[in-house]
Design a protein around this motif. Structure first.
Motif, PDB file in Angstrom:
ATOM      1  N   THR A 430       0.803  -1.235   0.000  1.00 38.46           N
ATOM      2  CA  THR A 430       0.000   0.000   0.000  1.00 38.46           C
ATOM      3  C   THR A 430       0.824   1.269   0.000  1.00 38.46           C
ATOM      4  N   ASP A 450     -10.666  -3.125   4.268  1.00 40.14           N
ATOM      5  CA  ASP A 450     -11.601  -2.212   3.609  1.00 40.14           C
ATOM      6  C   ASP A 450     -10.990  -0.817   3.469  1.00 40.14           C
ATOM      7  N   ASP A 453      -8.359  -0.809   0.829  1.00 44.71           N
ATOM      8  CA  ASP A 453      -8.980  -0.755  -0.498  1.00 44.71           C
ATOM      9  C   ASP A 453      -9.342   0.683  -0.867  1.00 44.71           C
ATOM     10  N   LEU A 454      -9.850   1.446   0.108  1.00 41.22           N
ATOM     11  CA  LEU A 454     -10.171   2.851  -0.153  1.00 41.22           C
ATOM     12  C   LEU A 454      -8.924   3.627  -0.567  1.00 41.22           C
ATOM     13  N   ARG A 456      -6.218   2.363  -1.961  1.00 35.96           N
ATOM     14  CA  ARG A 456      -5.804   1.932  -3.304  1.00 35.96           C
ATOM     15  C   ARG A 456      -6.635   2.650  -4.371  1.00 35.96           C
ATOM     16  N   GLU A 457      -7.938   2.791  -4.114  1.00 32.73           N
ATOM     17  CA  GLU A 457      -8.816   3.454  -5.081  1.00 32.73           C
ATOM     18  C   GLU A 457      -8.519   4.945  -5.178  1.00 32.73           C
ATOM     19  N   ASP A 458      -8.179   5.557  -4.035  1.00 33.93           N
ATOM     20  CA  ASP A 458      -7.903   7.000  -3.991  1.00 33.93           C
ATOM     21  C   ASP A 458      -6.727   7.229  -3.052  1.00 33.93           C
ATOM     22  N   ALA A 474      -8.962   8.346   5.018  1.00 31.48           N
ATOM     23  CA  ALA A 474      -9.805   7.192   4.710  1.00 31.48           C
ATOM     24  C   ALA A 474     -10.703   6.818   5.877  1.00 31.48           C
ATOM     25  N   TYR A 478     -14.663   6.002   5.745  1.00 33.07           N
ATOM     26  CA  TYR A 478     -15.144   4.709   6.235  1.00 33.07           C
ATOM     27  C   TYR A 478     -16.147   4.875   7.371  1.00 33.07           C
ATOM     28  N   ARG A 481     -19.414   5.537   5.472  1.00 34.49           N
ATOM     29  CA  ARG A 481     -19.881   4.436   4.627  1.00 34.49           C
ATOM     30  C   ARG A 481     -20.199   3.165   5.406  1.00 34.49           C
TER      31      ARG A 481
END
Length: 573
Positions: A430, A450, A453-454, A456-458, A474, A478, A481
């Motif tokens: 990461t 989770d 993953d956030l 990695r996406e942004d 993040a 989170y 969400r």
């Protein structure tokens, strides 16, 4: 499990489902006891809904000493059964239910006279023995006796003449608000319907029977009817008010006891262990908390505003004065980063002192269809929940399975140890420092994936939040969400602990948090700024209250702070 995320869409789906179906159980109250009841009930196969008037854990359940413990001081009151029960629960939480959230912490118990070694040593020996007779109490070291020099090596900040020796023992700690959210997410994953900012304003009745609740959605002012075969009230210090709503005759009486805690930087107290001190009224803990210490608590009667109990100057001085009696370098008010106050719901007896009231719990049926539960302590929440659902099962009739929560790991627990062993690899994948990975694992367990993953996406979400270096952007996303946060205060005060871990109490982080939350919750610029302003005003009121001498003066100021969501339900009552 199905989806465990408590995001905005999940809230709307939960409210729609609760409107449309008759539940087996409706739980009123989203603190640790209500969360535990929802999980116990849904894991027995019952259809469950839970509503909370404010944010999850916004009352007592986010303002505790953050300890999972047996209650060493209750041995002096000869309450061996309560201590053993709590120690058994401590073991279950540490080994089975939440090994990712509950962790061991050592405590030094100093004594001023040599004759106290036998008395304190005997008490701690009994404490460890009671733990060993319980299930799942592996993993905590036994206590040890220390000379004065040995104790000073562990806790150099102590005055040499403040102790003759010490006993060191072990207990556990937890982020109390995060734990509540995790219990609720676990319940949601099993099918429970869960919604915050929904206040019970009355009960639905058919003759003598309670058959549900009237509720106000505080986010939009809509009143809704929620039907259930059994309603469980887990409102803590509001128990008496709930009894009045159904015309109950006071089967349970609860008195609120205020406890305040100070947060100071780790470098202000040189020590490698926590500490427990006896005072004339209660006990004072010095608890390691990341880069900070938590110091508390007080134990005083409180009959003012229950939503936002205020810490006064007298409270703060009381804690500092008692701690400074043993510290080589005294602390001042300038050393205090944060302060928080909470209310314990104690079962009322004949004693006039809240410190002598019972920490046991009681379950009652004031009217058919309604179960009340009150009292107890955070560590024994699961036992309280089991007893409450047993009462529900009695009301529903035969065929309800027994509780299984003693064998049910919470979300984020399964595979946690293996993921901890992989933290170096996760850091390489990461680009985050391994200390960041460790931080996420301690807070989220395997759900840390989770958040990764956030990032990695942004990748921008992998940056620190402004004014709060310990937390990633993040984590704000989170919190909305997955964890049901709906307002800036929810994120800064409970999903993170920025509100008491930073010198400005989160004001610098508020604007960036609002910017991250806005697109997720559909806020326009005006609403985002309103969130920041309400948070700032709340902190200002809190700080001003802490300069007042008396509870009444402090309460008058803090009670005047505006709420981001008006109490529509209270106005209608």
């Amino acid at each position: 499990m199905t989806n465990t995320w408590l995001g905005p869409e999940g809230r709307e789906d939960a409210l729609a489902a609760m409107r449309d179906e008759e539940l087996d159980v409706l739980v009123v109250g989203g603190g640790i006891v209500g969360a535990g009841i929802a999980l116990d009930a849904v894991s027995r196969g019952l259809s469950v809904g839970l509503i909370e008037a404010r944010d999850f854990a916004s009352g007592t359940s986010s303002r505790s000493s953050k300890l999972i413990h047996g209650g060493l001081r209750y041995l002096e009151q000869f309450d061996f059964e309560l201590v053993q029960e709590a120690l058994q629960e401590r073991g279950l939480l540490l080994t089975t239910i939440a090994p990712h959230l509950v962790r061991p912490v050592p405590f030094l118990f100093p004594f001023a006279h040599h004759w106290e070694r036998f008395y304190i040593g005997a008490g701690v020996t009994l404490y460890d023995t009671l733990a060993l007779t319980s299930r799942n109490n592996r993993g905590l070291p036994s206590h040890r006796h220390l000379t004065r020099s040995g104790a000073l090596r562990v806790f150099p900040a102590l005055k040499r003449d403040a102790l003759a020796g010490a006993v060191q023992y072990w207990d556990c700690q937890v982020d109390d608000a995060r734990f509540v959210t995790t219990v609720l997410r676990t319940a949601a994953g099993l099918g429970a319907r869960i919604a915050s900012r929904v206040e019970a304003v009355g009960f639905l009745r058919e003759g003598e029977h309670v058959v549900g609740a009237r509720a106000a959605d505080l986010e939009n002012g809509e009143e809704i009817s929620l039907r259930a075969r059994q309603v469980v009230n887990a409102a803590g210090v509001w128990t008496d008010e709930i009894q009045e709503m159904v015309g109950g005759r006071g089967q349970i009486h609860v008195r609120a006891s205020k406890g305040i805690h100070l947060v100071v930087p780790r470098d202000r107290i040189q020590a490698s262990s926590g500490m427990i001190l006896r005072t004339e009224k209660s006990v004072l803990f010095v608890i390691p908390w990341g880069r900070h210490w938590i110091v508390g608590t007080t134990d005083t009667a409180w009959n003012l505003d229950k939503e936002n109990p205020a810490a006064s100057r007298a409270d703060i001085d009381y804690v500092l004065d008692h701690l400074n009696q043993v510290l080589r370098t005294p602390l001042t008010r300038d050393d205090v980063e944060g302060v928080y106050a909470g209310l314990r719901p104690l079962l009322s007896g004949e004693s006039e002192e809240t410190s002598k009231l019972s920490r046991e719990h009681v379950v009652a049926h004031p009217v058919p269809g309604l179960v009340l539960i009150a009292g107890g302590k955070y560590t024994t929440y699961r036992v309280m929940a089991k007893d409450a659902v047993d009462a529900v099962a009695h009301g529903l009739g035969s065929g309800i399975p027994k509780s299984v929560t003693d064998k049910l790991p919470l979300v984020g627990a399964s595979g946690y140890s293996a993921l901890v062993n992989q933290r170096d690899r996760l850091a390489r994948q990461t680009g985050l420092h391994v200390s960041r990975i460790s931080h996420l694992l301690r807070r989220y367990g395997t759900c840390a994936r989770d958040l990764l993953d956030l990032v990695r996406e942004d990748p921008d979400l992998g940056r620190s939040l402004a004014g709060a270096d310990d937390y990633l952007r993040a984590e704000v996303v989170y919190a909305v969400r997955a964890e049901g946060a709906r307002h800036v205060e929810d994120v800064l005060s409970r999903r993170t602990r920025i509100s008491f871990e930073t010198w400005d109490r989160g004001i610098a982080a508020a604007e960036e948090a609002a910017e991250l939350m806005a697109p997720l919750l559909g806020w326009d610029d005006a609403q985002a700024q309103r969130e920041v302003e309400y948070y700032r005003k709340g902190i200002e009121a809190e700080r001003s209250a802490q300069e007042q001498v008396t509870d009444q003066e402090a309460d008058a100021i803090q009670h005047g702070a505006p709420e981001i969501v008006p109490d529509i339900g209270a106005a209608r009552r």
